[in-house]
Design a protein around this motif. Structure first.
Motif: not given
Length: 342
Positions: A13-40
């Motif tokens: 589920e987390r990997v699919l959520t990550l894929l959805g986020l990457l499709q929504q925005r051109r560039v994501w920083t690592g910390p921003a993704l970690a914050d959205r997913l609730g992981v390190t």
């Protein structure tokens, strides 16, 4: 065991959520993704590697403006669609398969059958309702009900028997078949199927079918002929009372651009030659169409068509002679400048 299963589902589920986020925005920083997913950030890096293993080209860049970016790859990986995107895609595919652009119809149906496997039940009624409001003004292909196409496509995919009412002479009969392939021509959709009541392969026009249904009875696929070749031969000549074969003095590729695939079968026969096989209600009709191609040709079959060639040539010569005689008569009455003689 349940804990392990829960961990797998959580990662998926987390990997699919990550894929959805990457499709929504051109560039994501690592910390921003970690914050959205609730992981390190370390977990984000591991999940990015999982996506790369699945075929998603996730690029990483350093510095200001850098981060993770989903880029184009060598192959098309699975897409992640939300409900609205899935509905829009399905409706567009239904429109393309049911009428629309002839060359894209078969590809649209193949894509639709793949989407059909994963389309949630809650979305099906919305797709059906929206598809009913789509029309096309393109008259190139005989329109068919997209739901009929989908029913037959599912039956081919799932290898289950299908049934439909079909005209035979002056009557409409129920046909029971083992569906094999749907074939799109430049004008119509056809189903290649094994007819259980007639114990043989047949091609059926989808636009002539009514009361189409798929059964739950599965069948074991038989050794089948090439679907496109079988249907083309059936449509171009097999369905007509008269068939003819010609040797045309032109390359096969040239003649194929002049003759619709539904009207004739064209095969290469050596350098600069091709064989054209077609059918019609009368031999004269076939002969006329080959004549209008504008190439030299020879009659291969049937032999009596050669006599029809001579008869037609005689009528054309007579018509040409009559036209020349009429022109000469007018010249005697009128001057060459168009004025009357004194």
């Amino acid at each position: 065991m349940d804990v392990a299963g829960g961990e797998v589902r959580g990662t998926t589920e987390r990997v699919l959520t990550l894929l959805g986020l990457l499709q929504q925005r051109r560039v994501w920083t690592g910390p921003a993704l970690a914050d959205r997913l609730g992981v390190t950030p370390r977990t984000v890096r591991r999940d990015v590697e999982r996506l790369r293993t699945l075929g998603y080209p996730v690029h990483a860049s350093q510095g200001v403006g850098g981060g993770y970016q989903l880029g184009p790859g060598q192959e098309l990986p699975p897409l992640l669609l939300d409900d609205e995107e899935a509905i829009a895609t399905a409706v567009s595919l239904l429109a393309g398969a049911g009428g629309g652009v002839a060359s894209a119809g078969d590809a649209a149906l193949r894509a639709l059958t793949k989407l059909d496997r994963v389309l949630p039940t809650r979305l099906r009624h919305e797709v059906r309702a929206l598809a009913g409001s789509v029309e096309s003004f393109d008259g190139g292909r005989t329109p068919v009900d997209p739901e009929v196409l989908m029913t037959l496509a599912r039956a081919c995919r799932d290898e289950v028997e299908a049934g439909f009412d079909y005209p035979s002479g002056t009557r409409v009969r129920r046909r029971r078949v083992e569906p094999y392939r749907l074939v799109a021509s430049d004008r119509r959709w056809y189903l290649l199927a094994y007819d259980l009541d007639r114990d043989g392969w047949r091609s059926f026009r989808v636009d002539r079918m009514t009361e189409v249904s798929a059964r739950t009875w599965r069948f074991r696929p038989r050794a089948a002929p090439d679907a496109a070749t079988y249907v083309q031969q059936s449509v171009a000549s097999g369905a007509y009372p008269h068939q003819a074969c010609f040797l045309v003095h032109a390359p096969a590729d040239t003649v194929r651009t002049q003759v619709p695939a539904s009207a004739a079968v064209v095969r290469p026969r050596g350098s600069g030659l091709c064989e054209v096989r077609s059918g019609a209600g009368s031999l004269d009709f076939v002969l006329m169409h080959v004549l209008l191609l504008g190439h030299a040709f020879e009659v291969l079959d049937p032999p009596e068509l050669r006599e029809r060639c001579r008869a037609l040539a005689g009528r054309l010569l007579a018509a040409g002679a009559a036209t020349a005689a009429q022109a000469s008569e007018r010249d005697l009455v009128c001057g060459h400048d168009g004025g009357e003689l004194a």
